[in-house]
Design an enzyme around this catalytic site. Structure first.
Site, PDB file in Angstrom:
ATOM      1  N   HIS A  61       0.836  -1.205   0.000  1.00 18.54           N
ATOM      2  CA  HIS A  61       0.000   0.000   0.000  1.00 18.54           C
ATOM      3  C   HIS A  61       0.880   1.268   0.000  1.00 18.54           C
ATOM      4  CE1 HIS A  61      -3.295   2.376   2.413  1.00 18.54           C
ATOM      5  NE2 HIS A  61      -3.171   2.822   1.179  1.00 18.54           N
ATOM      6  N   GLU A  64       2.246   1.766  -3.362  1.00 12.90           N
ATOM      7  CA  GLU A  64       1.194   2.279  -4.252  1.00 12.90           C
ATOM      8  C   GLU A  64       1.115   3.807  -4.138  1.00 12.90           C
ATOM      9  OE1 GLU A  64      -2.833   3.752  -3.670  1.00 12.90           O
ATOM     10  OE2 GLU A  64      -3.030   1.659  -3.022  1.00 12.90           O
ATOM     11  N   HIS A  65       1.182   4.331  -2.917  1.00 11.23           N
ATOM     12  CA  HIS A  65       1.155   5.793  -2.748  1.00 11.23           C
ATOM     13  C   HIS A  65       2.428   6.453  -3.281  1.00 11.23           C
ATOM     14  CE1 HIS A  65      -2.162   6.808   0.302  1.00 11.23           C
ATOM     15  NE2 HIS A  65      -2.362   5.549  -0.006  1.00 11.23           N
ATOM     16  N   GLU A 139       4.493   9.644   2.677  1.00 12.53           N
ATOM     17  CA  GLU A 139       3.374   8.769   2.343  1.00 12.53           C
ATOM     18  C   GLU A 139       3.279   7.564   3.270  1.00 12.53           C
ATOM     19  OE1 GLU A 139       0.933   9.409   0.111  1.00 12.53           O
ATOM     20  OE2 GLU A 139       1.906  11.365  -0.152  1.00 12.53           O
ATOM     21  N   GLU A 161      -4.255   7.057   7.268  1.00 15.69           N
ATOM     22  CA  GLU A 161      -5.348   6.422   6.526  1.00 15.69           C
ATOM     23  C   GLU A 161      -5.736   5.115   7.225  1.00 15.69           C
ATOM     24  OE1 GLU A 161      -4.382   5.347   2.450  1.00 15.69           O
ATOM     25  OE2 GLU A 161      -6.186   4.127   2.280  1.00 15.69           O
TER      26      GLU A 161
HETATM   27 ZN   LIG Z   1      -4.118   4.611   0.567  1.00 10.94          ZN
END
Ligand SMILES: [Zn+2]
Length: 966
Positions: A61, A64-65, A139, A161
């Protein structure tokens, strides 16, 4: 035969979506390519990688960011944001699944499409993450510290998040289901990241994961639509794939060996110290039912989930509710290499685990013994068929086909097997005439020991305990650091902050592909609309191709409802169709509806007048059916409108509890929307009305009503009956139809059947006088994060709506607010909206901060005064604003929008005017809006939903603090 290094491996037709499928392998690099060619101009490109995690640090994840934050060719801080700002995309995102990461984009504009494709390819294969540690810090996560004497804190976008996600019991339940069924494989881990483990991830391991997984030999590339494939292949080959040699990647996913007995897992989640623990336990029973590469296992799982649980007539749902286990019962069907079906009871009590298990098993056994209602099976198969036919109602269909292709392709299955659905549905319809489903339940559920039971219980103050543990851990960690190390950390934080707050240089911005204003349509789309005046009501007709499905909305004005009864309107919309009727019990009714139509649903909506503060509240009955079933749609609509019985107090309570439980979930998902709706209710009557229908106010109303039902359910039922009789009236009706002329002819012939026996009395509209009051509330729960909303209404200060505001919105959201609240503050999201009703509301989403975010809002207008944009940058924002106006829409979406515009008085001229204002915006126009924004924010009106401890710490800024639940 080989083209640009791609060898054709397979080619065939997919009738279902009128496409030709080509599967290729790129010989030098080992990349796979699926090309679905059809005449859809909404083209999709995606590159996906197999990324099974080996821990719960969330490394897939975080990557991905991060890969979208600068690459070899594209040198800005976040090329992704630049494309969001300035492209004509109809879809742009990146998603991490449990075992794969996908990067899809879509556009109708050829030049834009190839730009997006190149930004994505460069980002995944050549990102800057190896050189710039700040990307990982921002991130992913970092130790945040500005001064030597300050305590250390964790911060980072993914970190926050996931803190938000992990404050939702449903996330924890899903994690535990994975762990319980696949304890020895990758699916035991959280690919998104468990906040307790995210901070274990080192920069080195992060880089290594990228090196190991982001290679063409581990890539699944997808191209969909009417584009020029040879051009794309040549480009991919020359600029990317030919630079890599095929290599062996170690991303194979192991299968979990079946258990020989059911696995039991217990876990807890945090609730606020003041909350009580009743009705807060979750139970789920989970079964591994088949293999991801087997299309039938997918379809049967989907259908079975509806049959058993998700249908209103679902026998397992009904049995659990009858036994008083849980307030909402849900089914889910998921999986990767192996597929699993779950039966979930939400809001149950701690001591009901054995009862839960017994009721589920006994019900399954009796279904096998007595057989399943064939109508229930037929309705569930029909739902699956509509889902496929409409690509689940998603406007950019190619995205759905991509996700379907990955469901088999990732495990060496054929990539198009789930996209071609007609044959499979037909086969299942035939099998459903036999005892296929009963046998399936027996072998795959009852006698299946590769199963688990997960219990998730509430624990008071768990969140605070965790926060204290984190603080203690950080304190001890800091004490062990030398002064030099701390100085390095402070320097790193300074460098990070500096990078976050400094704009991209001209040279960097020049690397981002641009479109010109000439690439954009000057004219707004004109959705075909014809208003037909009938004797009693108007018909708004939209002649649009819709694959033989007719979409109908009956819109009933609700202004005859007295002010004190307004909240019964959404209540009615939640009950009608789910209660018994004169001739059918609710289960039979539900089966009839889904067997013959694509569904009928009720909702309420407030339309605001574009020229005044007037508003038009409506109750909407929406239905859809294929043309030759439209007559059935109207017959059944009439049953809902005239034969519903409000008599069953037990069912009433069940539905109230279910609505409340679902609403709580929605509040935790979109706390920003709820805080914004609450705030707007302080100052605008139509927003106040909306808050009563859909906001926190309605959530609390449901809670009160549930208590009232225990004392005097009959009073509630008789109120409902009274309103039901007056609401549906031919004199307050308007009908919206969307579909082609053939469907319309059938609509015209039969639609009056829906209106037989409804009221024709004249009625009086009420005048609503809401007591508006600035409440500046803090609404507290056990959420780990905040949702801050601040703003006011510019029409109240005599400003007018202008298209330029949409350009300013994009600039503020993606630069000023993004840099301070997301990049620096660590919140997952933020933004500002300018509505044509005059509301201007800035919000943050999954935000670790509260007052700091408000300070950012307070200083927003200054940033407009200081705005410097060259023509290129301005053009980018103009294009982005236009692309939001021109977002992809389904036929149904177009009809709904056009009817809403009609009701609100938004003419085609006004729509064109907004577009012209956007296209001709100047920097002076934008600066001219700073006064308005300053006045909006200086009012100091806000509402915050978030963590109870945080809200209480800042109690002085609130006029009142309310708990979401007690
Ligand atoms: Zn995310």
């Amino acid at each position: 035969m080989s083209k640009f290094g791609f060898k054709l491996v397979d080619q065939h037709q997919i009738k279902d979506i009128k496409a030709e499928a080509f599967v290729y392998e790129h010989e030098k690099s080992g990349a796979r390519l699926l090309h679905l060619q059809n005449d859809d101009d909404n083209k999709v490109f995606s590159v996906a990688f197999r990324t099974p995690p080996t821990d719960s640090t969330g490394v897939p994840h975080i990557i991905e960011h991060c890969v979208l934050s600068g690459s070899r060719k594209y040198k800005t801080k976040e090329p992704f944001m630049d494309m969001v700002k300035g492209s004509l995309k109809t879809f742009i995102n990146a998603m991490t699944f449990s075992d794969k990461t996908i990067y899809p984009v879509a556009s109708r504009n050829e030049k834009d499409f190839t730009n997006l494709m190149d930004v994505y390819l460069d980002s995944v294969f050549f990102p800057m993450i190896h050189e710039e540690k700040e990307i990982f810090m921002q991130e992913g996560w970092h130790h945040s510290i500005e001064k030597m004497e300050e305590p250390l804190k964790y911060n980072g976008v993914v970190y926050n998040e996931m803190r938000g996600a992990y404050s939702q019991p449903t996330t924890l339940l899903r994690e535990n289901i994975g762990k319980s069924l696949y304890p020895d494989t990758t699916y035991q881990h959280s690919s998104g990241g468990n906040p307790d483990h995210i901070t274990d991830l080192t920069f080195e391991d992060f880089k290594k994961f990228h090196e190991d997984h982001y290679h063409p030999s581990n890539a699944y590339i997808y191209v969909y639509g009417n584009g020029d494939i040879e051009k794309y292949m040549k480009h991919m080959d020359e600029d990317y794939l030919s630079h890599f040699d095929k290599t062996e990647v170690h991303t194979t996913i192991e299968k979990q060996a079946a258990f020989n007995k059911v696995n039991y897992v217990n876990s807890t989640y945090g609730i606020a110290a003041e909350e009580n623990e009743d009705h807060k336990t979750f139970f789920s029973m989970n079964f591994v039912t088949g293999e991801g590469t087997d299309p039938r296992a997918h379809l049967v799982g989907e259908v079975l989930k509806d049959i058993l649980v998700n249908s209103a007539a679902g026998p397992v749902k009904k049995a659990l509710l009858d036994a008083g286990i849980g307030q909402d019962i849900m089914g889910s069907f998921d999986g990767g290499l192996q597929l699993n079906l779950s039966i979930i009871a939400k809001n149950a009590n701690k001591d009901q685990k054995e009862a839960f298990e017994t009721v589920v098993m006994d019900t399954l056994k009796s279904l096998v013994k007595d057989g399943i209602d064939k109508n229930l099976i037929e309705s569930a198969i029909n739902i699956a068929e509509y889902d496929m036919r409409e690509a689940t109602g998603f406007a950019t269909k190619g995205i759905i086909y991509h996700i379907l292709s990955m469901n088999t392709w990732l495990y060496e299955g054929h990539p198009t097997e789930l996209i071609a659905y007609e044959e499979e549905i037909k086969a299942l319809r035939e099998l459903s005439q036999t005892d296929y489903f009963e046998k399936y339940i027996e072998t795959h559920l009852i006698n299946n020991t590769h199963a688990s039971v997960v219990s998730l219980k509430p624990e008071k103050g768990l969140g605070e305990k965790k926060t204290m543990e984190d603080e203690a851990k950080l304190k001890a960690f800091k004490e062990n650091l030398s002064e030099e190390t701390l100085q390095v950390m402070i320097k790193e934080n300074e460098a990070l902050k500096k990078k976050q707050l400094s704009p991209d240089s001209k040279e960097a911005l020049d690397t981002i592909p641009k479109l010109a204003v000439s690439d954009v349509d000057k004219e707004s789309e004109n959705i075909p609309r014809e208003v037909i005046e009938n004797k009693d009501y108007k018909i708004i007709k939209h002649d649009i191709f819709s694959n033989d499905i007719g979409y109908v909305e009956f819109l009933f004005d609700t202004t005859m409802i007295k002010q004190e009864d307004i909240q019964y309107i959404p209540l009615l919309t939640g009950l009608i169709g789910k209660m018994d009727t004169t001739h059918m019990d609710y289960g039979t009714l539900n089966n009839e509806i889904y067997k013959l139509t694509g569904g009928i649903s009720l909702s309420s909506r407030t339309y605001t007048d574009t020229n005044s503060t007037d508003f038009y509240p409506k109750l909407i009955v929406s239905g859809k059916a294929v043309s030759n079933k439209l007559n059935e749609l109207f017959r059944l609509t009439n049953v809902l409108l005239t034969e519903t019985k409000f008599e069953d107090t037990k069912r009433l309570k069940e539905l109230l509890l279910q609505s409340k439980s679902r609403m709580e979930m929605s509040i935790n998902n979109r706390g920003d929307n709820y805080a914004a709706s609450r705030l707007a209710s302080y100052f605008l009557p139509s927003s106040h009305y909306g808050e009563l229908l859909k906001g926190f106010e309605y959530y609390w109303f449901l809670g009160d009503l549930i208590e009232k039902c225990d004392e005097d359910a009959d009073a509630v039922l008789s109120k409902l009956t009274e309103l039901y009789k007056v609401l549906f009236n031919k004199n307050n009706l308007m009908i919206s139809f969307t579909g082609d002329q053939t469907s319309y002819d059938i609509f015209e012939k039969y639609h009056q059947e829906a209106l037989v026996n409804i009221n024709t009395n004249t009625f009086e509209s009420q005048t609503y006088a809401f007591e508006l009051e600035i409440k500046n509330e803090g609404i507290a729960s056990s959420s780990n994060v905040q949702y801050v909303a601040q703003g006011f209404n510019f029409k109240a200060l005599d400003y007018k709506y202008k298209g330029q505001m949409q350009v300013l919105k994009a600039i503020l959201s993606s630069e000023y607010l993004h840099d301070r609240i997301r990049a620096k503050g660590g919140a997952y999201g933020c933004g500002i909206s300018f509505s044509d009703n005059g509301n201007v509301i800035a919000t943050s989403y999954r935000d670790p901060n509260l007052e700091a975010t408000m300070s950012v809002f307070d200083e927003m207008a200054d940033s407009i005064d200081e705005l410097t944009l060259d023509q290129d940058a301005l053009t980018r924002f103009v294009i982005g604003a236009i692309s939001r106006l021109d977002g992809a829409m389904t036929s149904r979406g177009k009809g709904t929008l056009s009817s809403a515009n009609y009701i609100s008085g938004i003419t085609q001229e006004l729509i064109q005017e907004e577009r012209d204002e956007i296209l001709s915006v100047t920097i002076e126009d934008l600066k001219g809006l700073s006064k308005l924004v300053r006045e909006m924010m200086d009012k100091g009106y806000y509402c915050v939903y978030g963590n109870d401890v945080k809200i209480k710490e800042t109690k002085d800024i609130f006029k009142s603090i309310k708990m979401l639940n007690n």
